[in-house]
Motif scaffolding. Structure first.
Motif, PDB file in Angstrom:
ATOM      1  N   CYS A 118      -7.940   5.551   6.986  1.00 60.20           N
ATOM      2  CA  CYS A 118      -6.707   7.062   6.950  1.00 60.20           C
ATOM      3  C   CYS A 118      -7.397   7.494   8.688  1.00 60.20           C
ATOM      4  CB  CYS A 118      -6.581   7.882   6.055  1.00 60.20           C
ATOM      5  SG  CYS A 118      -5.134   8.619   7.268  1.00 60.20           S
ATOM      6  N   HIS A 119      -6.287   7.149   9.982  1.00 62.80           N
ATOM      7  CA  HIS A 119      -7.513   8.062  11.146  1.00 62.80           C
ATOM      8  C   HIS A 119      -5.895   8.576  12.034  1.00 62.80           C
ATOM      9  CE1 HIS A 119      -4.687   4.629  12.071  1.00 62.80           C
ATOM     10  NE2 HIS A 119      -4.793   4.979  13.481  1.00 62.80           N
ATOM     11  N   GLU A 120      -5.174   9.392  11.166  1.00 60.94           N
ATOM     12  CA  GLU A 120      -4.559  10.900  10.821  1.00 60.94           C
ATOM     13  C   GLU A 120      -4.733  11.844  10.797  1.00 60.94           C
ATOM     14  OE1 GLU A 120      -1.635  10.798  13.191  1.00 60.94           O
ATOM     15  OE2 GLU A 120      -1.841   8.635  13.847  1.00 60.94           O
ATOM     16  N   TYR A 121      -4.926  13.059  11.435  1.00 61.63           N
ATOM     17  CA  TYR A 121      -5.059  13.956  10.535  1.00 61.63           C
ATOM     18  C   TYR A 121      -4.049  14.527   8.835  1.00 61.63           C
ATOM     19  CZ  TYR A 121      -6.972  18.175   8.322  1.00 61.63           C
ATOM     20  OH  TYR A 121      -8.038  19.155   7.490  1.00 61.63           O
ATOM     21  N   HIS A 178       0.368   9.438   7.237  1.00 59.50           N
ATOM     22  CA  HIS A 178      -1.047   9.027   6.885  1.00 59.50           C
ATOM     23  C   HIS A 178      -1.391   7.713   8.028  1.00 59.50           C
ATOM     24  CE1 HIS A 178      -1.868  11.291   2.846  1.00 59.50           C
ATOM     25  NE2 HIS A 178      -0.953  10.765   2.660  1.00 59.50           N
ATOM     26  N   GLY A 179      -2.785   7.191   8.333  1.00 65.67           N
ATOM     27  CA  GLY A 179      -2.466   6.036   9.501  1.00 65.67           C
ATOM     28  C   GLY A 179      -3.496   4.930   8.776  1.00 65.67           C
ATOM     29  N   PHE A 180      -3.695   4.085   9.488  1.00 71.06           N
ATOM     30  CA  PHE A 180      -3.950   2.800   7.820  1.00 71.06           C
ATOM     31  C   PHE A 180      -5.135   1.898  10.067  1.00 71.06           C
ATOM     32  CE2 PHE A 180      -4.375  -1.038   6.628  1.00 71.06           C
ATOM     33  CZ  PHE A 180      -4.483  -1.661   5.274  1.00 71.06           C
ATOM     34  N   VAL A 200       0.978  -1.256   0.047  1.00 73.66           N
ATOM     35  CA  VAL A 200       0.601  -0.048  -0.363  1.00 73.66           C
ATOM     36  C   VAL A 200       1.060   1.429   0.062  1.00 73.66           C
ATOM     37  CG1 VAL A 200      -1.842   1.146   0.891  1.00 73.66           C
ATOM     38  CG2 VAL A 200      -1.576  -1.438   1.938  1.00 73.66           C
ATOM     39  N   VAL A 201       0.534   2.087  -0.598  1.00 72.94           N
ATOM     40  CA  VAL A 201       0.826   3.997  -1.005  1.00 72.94           C
ATOM     41  C   VAL A 201       0.130   4.092  -0.176  1.00 72.94           C
ATOM     42  CG1 VAL A 201       2.003   5.622  -2.319  1.00 72.94           C
ATOM     43  CG2 VAL A 201       2.296   2.952  -2.067  1.00 72.94           C
ATOM     44  N   ALA A 202      -0.015   5.350   0.919  1.00 78.43           N
ATOM     45  CA  ALA A 202      -0.965   6.065   0.590  1.00 78.43           C
ATOM     46  C   ALA A 202      -0.654   7.386   0.263  1.00 78.43           C
ATOM     47  CB  ALA A 202      -1.014   6.049   2.509  1.00 78.43           C
ATOM     48  N   GLN A 203      -1.217   8.093  -0.018  1.00 79.09           N
ATOM     49  CA  GLN A 203      -0.992   9.320  -0.421  1.00 79.09           C
ATOM     50  C   GLN A 203      -2.241  10.691  -0.526  1.00 79.09           C
ATOM     51  OE1 GLN A 203      -0.281   9.542  -4.685  1.00 79.09           O
ATOM     52  NE2 GLN A 203      -0.411   7.348  -4.734  1.00 79.09           N
ATOM     53  N   ASN A 215      -7.012  -6.227  14.728  1.00 77.16           N
ATOM     54  CA  ASN A 215      -5.595  -5.858  15.946  1.00 77.16           C
ATOM     55  C   ASN A 215      -4.503  -4.851  14.462  1.00 77.16           C
ATOM     56  OD1 ASN A 215      -3.534  -4.709  17.718  1.00 77.16           O
ATOM     57  ND2 ASN A 215      -2.837  -6.759  18.045  1.00 77.16           N
ATOM     58  N   VAL A 216      -4.576  -4.153  13.651  1.00 82.58           N
ATOM     59  CA  VAL A 216      -4.401  -3.496  12.935  1.00 82.58           C
ATOM     60  C   VAL A 216      -4.028  -1.790  13.044  1.00 82.58           C
ATOM     61  CG1 VAL A 216      -3.966  -2.622  10.442  1.00 82.58           C
ATOM     62  CG2 VAL A 216      -4.403  -4.872  11.524  1.00 82.58           C
ATOM     63  N   ASN A 217      -3.014  -1.014  13.902  1.00 80.38           N
ATOM     64  CA  ASN A 217      -3.406   0.392  13.863  1.00 80.38           C
ATOM     65  C   ASN A 217      -1.789   0.964  13.599  1.00 80.38           C
ATOM     66  OD1 ASN A 217      -3.366   2.404  14.856  1.00 80.38           O
ATOM     67  ND2 ASN A 217      -4.953   2.090  16.425  1.00 80.38           N
ATOM     68  N   MET A 218      -1.655   1.132  12.152  1.00 87.54           N
ATOM     69  CA  MET A 218      -0.708   1.905  12.058  1.00 87.54           C
ATOM     70  C   MET A 218      -0.609   2.999  11.201  1.00 87.54           C
ATOM     71  SD  MET A 218       1.281  -1.033   9.702  1.00 87.54           S
ATOM     72  CE  MET A 218      -0.125  -1.123   8.616  1.00 87.54           C
ATOM     73  N   MET A 219       0.868   3.633  11.612  1.00 81.08           N
ATOM     74  CA  MET A 219       0.656   5.343  11.616  1.00 81.08           C
ATOM     75  C   MET A 219       1.734   4.979  10.158  1.00 81.08           C
ATOM     76  SD  MET A 219       2.452   7.760  14.395  1.00 81.08           S
ATOM     77  CE  MET A 219       2.285   9.848  13.854  1.00 81.08           C
ATOM     78  N   LEU A 220       1.831   5.752   9.033  1.00 86.75           N
ATOM     79  CA  LEU A 220       2.038   6.010   8.186  1.00 86.75           C
ATOM     80  C   LEU A 220       3.307   6.319   7.800  1.00 86.75           C
ATOM     81  CD1 LEU A 220      -0.612   3.945   5.665  1.00 86.75           C
ATOM     82  CD2 LEU A 220       1.237   2.903   7.382  1.00 86.75           C
TER      83      LEU A 220
END
Ligand code: CUA
Length: 161
Positions: free
Chosen positions: A143-146, A108-110, A71-74, A116-121
């Motif tokens: 995405c749970h990081e503004y 970004h967030g993932f 995955v690439v978040a953008q 049980n998956v909660n990552m900061m990208l």
């Protein structure tokens, strides 16, 4: 022997029980519930992802029930090689998924619903997590990081059959 006041002794016992409870919860979360901290597995130049683990975003099958999702978040979508504003992948029940992800621009967030998956990208960092899908259903990735004005549009879907 030093004299300890009755009330002082009482509070020492209460504090001891509370601290012991916290410690037991910490140990249980690791040993019983398998909580693991997501760890960076590599550092990359976010402006040159072409020679990295996430060069080709998408789902690959590694064995009968094991998959890898790159995955690439953008701003403001998750790219995993599927077209559309809300990309979707489909897995069979019991599949294990290794998620390898990074960000191209900002943090970004993932987060995967009910798992049980909660990552900061973080740009420049490859994050990796393993997850098993045992229950059929529709699970959103959010995405749970503004990350800017399109933050709320960063949604993807994992469907488990
Ligand atoms: Cu990406 Cu919020």
């Amino acid at each position: 022997m030093i004299h300890i006041h009755r009330l002082e002794r009482y509070w020492m016992i209460v504090v001891g029980i509370v601290m012991g409870g916290f410690m037991a919860a910490l140990v249980a979360s690791v040993l019983v519930y398998g909580v693991r901290l997501p760890t960076p597995v590599g550092r990359v130049d976010p402006t040159h992802l072409e020679n990295t683990d996430v060069a080709t975003p998408g789902l690959t099958q590694d064995s009968a029930h094991a998959y890898t999702l790159r995955v690439v978040a953008q701003m403001w979508q998750f790219d995993f090689g599927v077209k559309g504003q809300m990309p979707k992948i489909t897995l069979q029940r019991g599949s294990s998924l290794k998620i390898v992800a990074t960000s191209k621009d900002v943090t970004h967030g993932f987060y995967v619903e009910q798992h049980n998956v909660n990552m900061m990208l973080v740009p420049g960092q490859i994050s990796e997590m393993d997850v098993v899908f045992n229950k059929p259903g529709i699970y959103h990735i959010i995405c749970h990081e503004y990350c800017g004005p399109g933050h709320q549009n960063m949604v993807a879907v994992i469907e488990v059959l």
